[in-house]
Design a protein around this motif. Structure first.
Motif, mmCIF file in Angstrom:
data_model
loop_
_atom_site.group_PDB
_atom_site.id
_atom_site.type_symbol
_atom_site.label_atom_id
_atom_site.label_comp_id
_atom_site.label_asym_id
_atom_site.label_seq_id
_atom_site.Cartn_x
_atom_site.Cartn_y
_atom_site.Cartn_z
ATOM 1 N N MET A 1 63.135 41.357 42.204
ATOM 2 C CA MET A 1 63.782 40.126 41.839
ATOM 3 C C MET A 1 64.841 39.439 42.610
ATOM 4 N N ARG B 1 63.390 39.036 46.564
ATOM 5 C CA ARG B 1 62.018 38.532 46.884
ATOM 6 C C ARG B 1 62.293 37.060 46.066
ATOM 7 N N GLU B 2 62.555 37.216 44.718
ATOM 8 C CA GLU B 2 62.332 36.096 44.003
ATOM 9 C C GLU B 2 63.596 35.070 43.907
ATOM 10 N N THR B 3 64.969 35.740 44.030
ATOM 11 C CA THR B 3 66.027 34.979 43.938
ATOM 12 C C THR B 3 66.250 34.649 45.545
ATOM 13 N N ASN B 4 66.186 35.530 46.275
ATOM 14 C CA ASN B 4 66.820 35.307 47.718
ATOM 15 C C ASN B 4 65.625 34.938 48.665
ATOM 16 N N GLY B 5 64.481 35.205 48.494
ATOM 17 C CA GLY B 5 63.322 35.115 49.501
ATOM 18 C C GLY B 5 63.451 35.720 50.772
ATOM 19 N N PHE B 6 64.301 36.957 50.733
ATOM 20 C CA PHE B 6 64.347 37.519 52.167
ATOM 21 C C PHE B 6 63.134 38.409 52.504
ATOM 22 N N GLN C 1 54.810 31.343 38.929
ATOM 23 C CA GLN C 1 56.145 30.684 38.922
ATOM 24 C C GLN C 1 56.774 30.201 37.562
ATOM 25 N N GLU D 1 59.571 31.182 33.928
ATOM 26 C CA GLU D 1 59.517 31.659 35.285
ATOM 27 C C GLU D 1 59.631 33.188 35.230
ATOM 28 N N MET D 2 58.786 33.831 36.112
ATOM 29 C CA MET D 2 58.722 35.313 36.246
ATOM 30 C C MET D 2 57.875 35.796 34.869
ATOM 31 N N ASP E 1 60.512 26.054 47.500
ATOM 32 C CA ASP E 1 61.351 26.588 48.623
ATOM 33 C C ASP E 1 61.350 28.043 48.802
ATOM 34 N N ASN E 2 61.563 28.850 47.624
ATOM 35 C CA ASN E 2 61.801 30.216 47.545
ATOM 36 C C ASN E 2 60.283 30.800 47.836
ATOM 37 N N GLN E 3 59.142 30.375 47.396
ATOM 38 C CA GLN E 3 58.021 31.010 47.593
ATOM 39 C C GLN E 3 57.511 30.771 49.004
ATOM 40 N N ASP F 1 59.754 30.663 51.577
ATOM 41 C CA ASP F 1 60.177 31.855 52.208
ATOM 42 C C ASP F 1 59.700 33.035 52.103
ATOM 43 N N VAL F 2 59.134 33.484 51.048
ATOM 44 C CA VAL F 2 58.238 34.612 50.557
ATOM 45 C C VAL F 2 57.081 34.558 51.605
ATOM 46 N N ASN G 1 57.651 35.328 55.049
ATOM 47 C CA ASN G 1 57.954 36.875 55.405
ATOM 48 C C ASN G 1 56.554 37.656 55.295
#
Lengths: 457, 424
Positions: A298, A301-306, B58, B65-66, B123-125, B127-128, B131
């Motif tokens: 969480m 991945r889900e908070t930071n998108g690292f 999402q 969410e989640m 924006d978060n997804q 980035d996911v 990656n």
């Protein structure tokens, strides 16, 4: 349209309890065990021979021998050369699989039930009469050496292969890579494999697991027919001590110039499979990094998108295997990702878990079990593990209650005992020039540059 | 032979339903196939179908969410989704008493996804997914092979020309408006198949499906797949690409254009792939790995894709000291031998395929996925039971004719990776 009834998740119906199949065993006169479970969804049978011949027992200067022995089971027997062996099974529609861990070699097949008797004759020939012919051993050794070369360029494999060297003191078997090193594999001869086979492949060191569309009586009859006239003395279980490479924190960098991601492996030596904290630990790890909705996933991945994903796991072996957080993160966020892993570790140790997290994790582990036992292959693999780790065959009948007994205090206690960020070895496989300064600023112990597995140190 | 039971019907809004009951364990698998994949993406938005799949996890109007992951993991279930060329699927396997939870979650995101969408989530997804691309493609030896092969095998205006994961540039360009438009275009009951497999009461299941999905409105007709979807049966030439990459060993990918998934010739291709590359008695393993020792490994398989043409994909990695040219020469020799393949080689492949089907259909999630697939692609869920007959119908003469027609040097792409020189 009135859809207020949609606002709440529906309640589950009354549960129908999952009954784990009855598991029974018998011992042949020569000491070989047979373990049987009926699993009747499809007319197939999985047959696994579990051999107490894991890599922990290979000679210290022959790292990779157990893996080569497992792959060279395909190289032929005193009755069949390698081509004939493959043909005799595959013409029946059956493939031979061989696998190696630190604790066992497994040779397995999943034929249609109608072909079991014929296929089992071939499997028994492989286990009993493996011949390790020089030419085929030479070929497979060269393939293993080439695979070592390939793994040096594959970041996940590269990271996994250096974990042992960064966690364990030199001389501990787990400090080696399972595949061995260029030097140790080059040294292996066909005679080494024959000696390993003579010593470790014996009736009392083998268990035949039969799962599927078959009854116990047929299982033992077939086992007796295929293995009953085999003789040999039991092999000793390898004994070794485990010590860490470093007592305190450390950082290890494997340089991949220009890499767009860093493969991270963070952790320390964990506990053995037989440790009394096993159940609290798997519940704790589920909350920490063992499920999709774990704290680590969480956060990273889900908070930071690292990352695309992160997992943590205790690798349970006969001796204490590694505890590892594993992920791949963008090069530019490597240091921030490491910081979050350290932060989440501290948080779990100091604040523990909520009652809701605990209940969710327990429910997850209990509920997921039948999903993981859908196929004969899955069930046979689970029973093979019970054999390897000396667990009782009714283990899964008591699994639920053991998970249910884990309390929040247990979780906090095992987090403090077995999750120790101040002893973490942090392994980064990535672009060293980009991450070195930031990692050093974390002041997490000495920084070591590590060469890939295949290269001379 | 085994017979997987099938009940099939359609809701008024066009949603296809397949029910397959089996109560060996208290488990139920739900699976939805939407008839949208990377083939439907417009220019400048490669990778979008897959990014959109991430957005489906999402939350939706009534699901936080989640919530999707949290509720299913709490129930002791497993879940995921995946995007491919022809489709996007979503699936969960649950303890049987949680069936209604699965239906609630799946129906809510089909009916009410958009109220929950935000720029922050996108924006978060993004980035996911970027990656994910780095992990699968950019940071992986040979990781871009399928992207390159698709570009070589399909012309630029064919919907299979680009990869599912898409380009970083196009992922960066994706907007909330794209999410909305894509949802309104493709995520409709009339573009979906819902399959349930496992332990449920059929009467109750029908009632619950009517309750959760029956009220969702039918969407507009699904627009045709963009671009040129028809292709000549054979390419009429060979295309080649040489890539210098940071790999240890050379590897050669050879792919042939074959008829689409579903027709009789596709099954000949499937059997041929097993003759070539599956198991240690396979033709390529036997000759390239065991006897000539020119290759380290060999792989061959057929792509189950349906638009215009499919691909028979093979690759082999060179042993140290052997060149890509050595591998390609030895490979091509074996392909030519298929023109007089032995009957026993064909029987071996057919038997292996038949066993593999028995094994894979032990899993309820696999059954559900295949039932959705056969319904979505061919309007024929019964294929789950007759597929093995199609495989058994392949004769040695079929394989010989197939090899002569499709496996020539005039119908293939050759993609070669060689180690990059240090300092180059």
């Amino acid at each position: 349209m009135n859809d207020t009834w949609r606002e709440q998740a529906p309640e589950p119906g009354p549960p129908r309890t999952f009954e784990f199949p009855d598991v029974r065993s018998a011992t042949l006169r020569n000491g070989m065990r047979v373990v049987h479970a009926r699993h009747g969804r499809m007319p197939v049978v999985s047959a696994h021979v579990v051999i107490d011949a894991g890599a922990a027992g290979e000679p210290a200067d022959r790292g990779g021998l157990a893996q080569l022995a497992a792959s060279a089971l395909h190289a032929g027997t005193t009755q069949r050369d390698g081509s004939r062996l493959a043909w005799d099974l595959e013409r029946l529609g059956v493939q031979l699989n061989t696998d190696v861990t630190w604790d066992a070699i497994e040779a397995s097949i999943t034929p249609p039930a109608a072909q079991l008797a014929d296929a089992l004759v071939v499997l028994a020939d492989v286990v009993r009469n493996a011949a390790f012919p020089a030419g085929e051993v030479e070929r497979l050794r060269e393939e293993q050496l080439a695979e070592i070369l390939q793994r040096m360029k594959e970041p996940r494999a590269l990271a996994n292969d250096v974990v042992g060297r960064c966690f364990y003191a030199p001389g501990v078997p787990y400090a080696r890579a399972l595949i061995g090193s260029t030097a140790s594999v080059t040294a292996i001869t066909a005679e080494d494999l024959r000696a390993f086979h003579r010593e470790r492949f014996t009736p009392a060191s083998c268990t035949l697991v039969l799962v599927g569309d078959i009854d116990m009586e047929t299982a033992t009859t077939l086992a007796e027919r295929c293995f009953g006239d085999w003789s040999g003395a039991p092999a000793p279980t390898p004994e070794f001590d485990v010590a860490p490479l470093n007592d305190g924190p450390s950082v290890h960098i494997v340089d991949r110039i220009g890499a767009v991601q860093s493969e991270l492996r963070i952790g320390h030596i964990g506990v053995r499979r037989s440790h009394p904290d096993y159940f609290p630990l798997i519940v704790m790890n589920t909350i920490f990094g063992g499920a999709f909705t774990s704290r680590l996933n969480m956060n990273l991945r889900e908070t930071n998108g690292f990352t695309y994903g992160v997992r943590s796991a205790y690798t349970f072996r006969r001796g204490p295997g590694p505890f590892l957080v594993s992920t791949a993160v963008g090069t530019d966020v490597t240091v921030r990702a490491v910081e979050e892993v350290l932060k989440e570790s501290d948080r779990l140790r100091t604040a523990g878990v909520t009652d809701e997290e605990l209940a969710n994790a327990r429910d997850y582990l209990v509920g997921i079990l039948p999903l993981q036992m859908q196929t004969t292959e899955q069930l046979a693999g689970a029973l093979a593990d019970l054999v390897t780790y000396g667990l009782s065959l009714d283990y899964y009948d008591h699994y639920r209650e053991r998970i249910a007994a884990v309390t929040a205090d247990d979780v906090r206690r095992v987090a403090r005992a077995h999750l120790r960020p101040d002893e973490f070895a942090i392994i980064v496989v990535g672009d060293a020039a980009s991450v070195r300064d930031g990692i050093q600023e974390l002041q997490h112990g000495a920084l070591h540059d590590v060469k890939p597995n295949g290269e001379a140190a | 032979m085994i017979r997987i039971p099938i009940e099939r019907y359609r809701l008024d809004n066009g949603m296809e339903i397949v029910l397959s009951r089996e109560d060996a364990a208290p488990v139920v698998a739900l699976n939805i196939w939407y008839g949208v994949g990377s083939r439907n993406e417009r220019a400048g938005r490669t990778g979008f179908a897959h990014l959109f799949e991430h957005m489906m996890f999402q939350g939706s109007k009534h699901v936080p969410e989640m919530g999707h992951f949290a509720l299913i993991e709490k129930a002791g279930g497993s879940l995921n989704g995946s995007t491919w060329l022809d489709r996007t699927n979503y699936f969960e396997t649950l303890p049987a008493n949680y069936l209604e939870l699965g239906l609630w979650l799946e129906s809510d995101r089909l009916g009410w996804l958009l109220p929950a969408m935000t720029q922050e989530k996108l924006d978060n997804q993004r980035d996911v997914v970027k990656n994910e691309r780095r992990w699968r493609v950019d940071n992986q030896p040979y990781g871009d092979w399928d992207e390159r092969i698709q570009a070589l095998m399909y012309p630029p205006d064919h919907p299979y020309h680009h990869s599912v994961i898409g380009s970083m540039e196009d992922l960066d360009a994706a907007s909330l408006e794209d999410v909305e438009q894509f949802f309104r275009t493709y995520y409709a009951p009339n573009n979906a198949v819902l399959t349930l497999c496992g332990d449920f009461d059929p009467t109750q299941a029908r009632e619950l499906i009517a309750q959760y999905f029956g009220q969702l409105p039918r969407g507009p007709d699904i627009p045709p797949i963009p671009g040129r979807t028809r292709l000549e049966p054979v390419m009429g030439g060979e295309v080649r690409e040489l890539v210098h990459q940071d790999v240890s060993l050379p590897r050669v990918y050879v792919t042939y254009r074959i008829p689409p998934f579903g027709g009789a010739e596709y099954y000949t291709a499937l059997v041929t792939s097993y003759i070539l590359g599956y198991g240690k008695a396979a033709l390529l393993y036997r000759s390239l790995v065991r006897e000539q020792q020119v290759a380290q490994d060999v792989v061959a398989y057929a792509f189950p894709i349906v638009v215009g043409a499919s691909m028979l994909v093979t690759w082999a990695t060179a042993r140290p000291g052997r060149s890509a040219a050595d591998v390609e020469r030895a490979f091509t020799e074996q392909i030519e031998r298929l023109r007089d393949v032995d009957d026993a080689d064909v029987q071996r492949a057919v038997n292996l395929l038949a066993t593999e089907r028995l094994n894979e259909l032990q899993r309820l999630d696999e059954r559900a996925d295949q039932l959705s697939m056969y319904t979505q692609l061919f309007d024929e869920p019964e294929r789950i039971n007759t597929e093995v007959d199609r495989i058994r119908a392949v004769t040695p003469q079929h394989v010989r004719d197939f090899a002569a027609r499709y496996l020539g040097t005039d119908n293939r792409a050759v993609l070669t990776y060689v180690p990059r020189e240090v300092g180059a």
